[in-house]
Design a protein around this motif. Structure first.
Motif, short mmCIF file in Angstrom:
data_model
loop_
_atom_site.label_atom_id
_atom_site.label_comp_id
_atom_site.label_asym_id
_atom_site.label_seq_id
_atom_site.Cartn_x
_atom_site.Cartn_y
_atom_site.Cartn_z
N GLU A 70 40.66 42.05 38.42
CA GLU A 70 40.12 43.07 37.53
C GLU A 70 39.87 42.54 36.13
O GLU A 70 39.10 43.11 35.38
CB GLU A 70 41.08 44.26 37.44
N THR A 71 40.55 41.47 35.72
CA THR A 71 40.52 41.07 34.32
C THR A 71 39.80 39.76 34.08
O THR A 71 39.77 39.28 32.95
CB THR A 71 41.96 40.91 33.79
N LEU A 74 37.21 39.99 31.22
CA LEU A 74 37.51 40.82 30.06
C LEU A 74 37.96 39.96 28.90
O LEU A 74 38.57 38.91 29.08
CB LEU A 74 38.61 41.84 30.40
N ASP A 153 34.56 47.33 35.69
CA ASP A 153 34.57 46.62 34.40
C ASP A 153 33.23 46.70 33.66
O ASP A 153 32.89 45.80 32.89
CB ASP A 153 34.94 45.14 34.59
N HIS A 244 41.60 50.93 36.98
CA HIS A 244 41.46 49.56 36.47
C HIS A 244 42.85 48.94 36.43
O HIS A 244 43.73 49.42 35.70
CB HIS A 244 40.85 49.59 35.07
N HIS A 330 32.68 42.98 40.60
CA HIS A 330 32.76 42.94 39.14
C HIS A 330 31.50 42.27 38.59
O HIS A 330 30.82 41.55 39.32
CB HIS A 330 34.02 42.19 38.69
#
Length: 361
Positions: A70-71, A74, A153, A244, A330
């Motif tokens: 998920e990250t 980011l 995201d 998230h 993503h």
């Protein structure tokens, strides 16, 4: 000639040597001209020019767990969009011809989404849940297996978010509530034929930072409700939320009960990203009458072209077997490139691409 004949042998030898010296001097001058006027050579390449055609992955490899997936794209500071390096020309001397630059990727070559009639961005009428009111019109069921593609995201990386929104739809786009200019971003994506959900930041089991406004297990009920309400006010026209990260929070029954109560009172649905096998979402969604769906496949858990291709093949297999498959990806370059090639093939393969709400029974 008479003068030459009267000269002695020594004089004639000296005169001959003088003539040879004059000839040698002339040849040296000619050779010198060649030495100082060489054929012009091409300009030497700078290190940047030599590497102009080399490509390197601009995203880290997946750490291996679902929260880490998920990250990956980011920024380290929540809420700040990562900078996209500008393409600048390498300086070349004025006297040397510049090396032709490689043509930039043609974003316009991406297939564009087909706009569909959309419900207005006004409050749903009494008795109509928001998820139905803002649902994207779906193609009529024709008995073919259905596929839902969700892209998480969205919003923080504007460049890649725009590229995702230009893909053919209907996709379901999950927007981080702390991204900037969300009303403008989401309105454009919705007009391009995509369904919207809120990508609700929730506490993971690891040390990853889910971002500002995240739902945490240590927060009291009042604070949790305030954070849910604030995140749900970032933009309009969404049909529900998905988590998230959240491997710790979605396993917390007390915290998830607050979330489901809020969703139920607002007429919203929940997509469980299933970042943990211990999720408490299922029983609670039934209790609070919240329509709920669950992810089947993460598209880019292995962030390589081969990994994404294998995941897409798995999506097709699950859809053929169960009649429906829900995949989450993503806005990675490798994922966008794979979807660009794969999405236009679905119809001829006998699949229906549908928004998330079309999968609710």
């Amino acid at each position: 000639m008479i003068w030459l004949a009267r000269m002695g042998t020594a004089g004639r030898i000296g005169l001959g040597l003088l003539a040879l010296l004059l000839v040698a001097a002339g040849m040296t001058a000619l050779l010198g001209q060649e030495r100082y006027h060489p054929v012009p050579a091409g300009p030497a390449l700078t290190p940047l020019e030599e590497a102009a055609d080399a490509t390197a992955p601009d995203e880290p490899e997946d750490a291996g767990d679902e929260d880490a997936a998920e990250t990956a794209d980011l920024p380290s500071r929540p809420g700040a969009a990562p900078a996209v390096p500008a393409q600048t020309a390498t300086p070349v001397p004025a006297t040397a011809p510049a090396k032709p630059a490689a043509p930039p990727p043609q974003v316009s070559a991406l297939p564009t989404a087909t706009p569909r009639p959309l419900p207005p961005l006004v409050a749903p009428p009494a008795g109509t849940p928001a998820w139905k009111h803002f649902a994207l019109p779906a193609p009529a069921a024709n008995g073919h297996p259905r596929i839902v593609i969700v892209i998480d995201d969205m919003g923080v990386d504007r460049h890649r978010s725009d590229k995702v929104a230009s893909l053919p739809g209907p996709l379901t786009l999950a927007w981080l509530p702390y991204a900037r200019e969300l009303p403008q971003q989401t309105e454009r994506a919705r007009a391009q034929g995509h369904e919207l959900i809120v990508h609700m930041p929730m506490e993971p089991t690891g040390k990853e930072d889910p971002g500002p406004g995240a739902l945490l297990t240590r927060l009291d009920e009042g604070t949790l409700r305030q954070r849910v309400a604030a995140n749900l006010s970032a933009f309009q026209g969404f049909v529900g939320i998905n988590n998230h990260m959240g491997s710790r929070f979605t396993a917390d029954r007390a915290g998830m009960a607050v979330v489901m109560a809020e969703l139920g009172s607002r007429g919203l649905m929940f997509l469980d990203s299933r970042t943990t096998a211990n999720t408490a979402a299922g029983p609670l969604s039934a209790h609070y009458r919240v329509p709920m769906l669950s992810r089947d496949v993460f598209l880019d858990h292995v962030m390589t072209a081969q990994g994404v291709a294998a995941s897409l093949a798995k999506v097709e297999d699950i859809a053929r077997k169960n009649g429906l498959a829900i995949a989450i990806g993503h806005p990675h370059d490798v994922t966008i490139a794979a979807l660009t090639q794969w999405l236009p093939t679905l119809q001829e393969k006998g699949f229906q691409l549908v928004p998330l709400t079309a999968a609710v029974k």
